[in-house]
Design an enzyme around this catalytic site. Structure first.
Site, PDB file in Angstrom:
ATOM      1  N   CYS A   1      -2.711   4.892  -4.050  1.00 26.51           N
ATOM      2  CA  CYS A   1      -3.260   3.536  -4.131  1.00 26.51           C
ATOM      3  C   CYS A   1      -4.438   3.491  -5.097  1.00 26.51           C
ATOM      4  O   CYS A   1      -4.540   2.581  -5.917  1.00 26.51           O
ATOM      5  CB  CYS A   1      -3.712   3.046  -2.757  1.00 26.51           C
ATOM      6  SG  CYS A   1      -2.438   2.171  -1.828  1.00 26.51           S
TER       7      CYS A   1
ATOM      8  N   HIS B   1       0.850  -1.186   0.000  1.00 29.59           N
ATOM      9  CA  HIS B   1       0.000   0.000   0.000  1.00 29.59           C
ATOM     10  C   HIS B   1       0.883   1.233   0.000  1.00 29.59           C
ATOM     11  O   HIS B   1       1.959   1.247   0.610  1.00 29.59           O
ATOM     12  CB  HIS B   1      -0.915   0.018   1.229  1.00 29.59           C
ATOM     13  CG  HIS B   1      -1.904  -1.091   1.230  1.00 29.59           C
ATOM     14  ND1 HIS B   1      -3.017  -1.094   0.426  1.00 29.59           N
ATOM     15  CD2 HIS B   1      -1.956  -2.255   1.932  1.00 29.59           C
ATOM     16  CE1 HIS B   1      -3.712  -2.204   0.631  1.00 29.59           C
ATOM     17  NE2 HIS B   1      -3.084  -2.931   1.533  1.00 29.59           N
TER      18      HIS B   1
END
Length: 110
Positions: free
Chosen positions: A34, A22
């Protein structure tokens, strides 16, 4: 950090890619890096399957931010060229995101 890996064959064709991790560039649900990388990569997979009528070999886990995609072998030349163009477009898009947010994305080529 998002790790994006592109794997090419001896003819420089993209044969697979993977994403993991992430970006952590913002709170969960508000992380634009993201969201951008996810939209580009999943959009590319969907475009290949829809426009090229090819089912890619996909492994995905929502929890770990993991996506792996492999192009099947033995495609006809036109289909393969179309898939390569879409994958190269994905590479350009993710590289553009990395240029702006490099501390959140690591790109490797194998």
């Amino acid at each position: 950090m998002i790790r994006f890996n592109l794997k090419r064959d001896s003819d420089n064709r993209i044969i697979s890619f993977s994403l993991s991790g992430h970006a952590e560039s913002g709170p969960y649900g508000y992380d634009l890096v993201c969201a951008g990388v996810s939209a580009v990569s999943i959009g590319t997979v969907n475009a290949i399957e829809s426009l090229c009528d090819v089912h890619l070999i996909v492994d995905m886990e929502d929890e770990g931010g993991y996506l792996s995609c492999t192009v099947p072998a033995r495609l006809n030349q036109r289909t393969d060229e179309n898939i390569q163009l879409l994958l190269q477009g994905m590479e350009v898009s993710i590289s553009s995101i990395a240029e702006e947010y490099g501390k959140h994305i690591q790109i490797t080529h194998t």
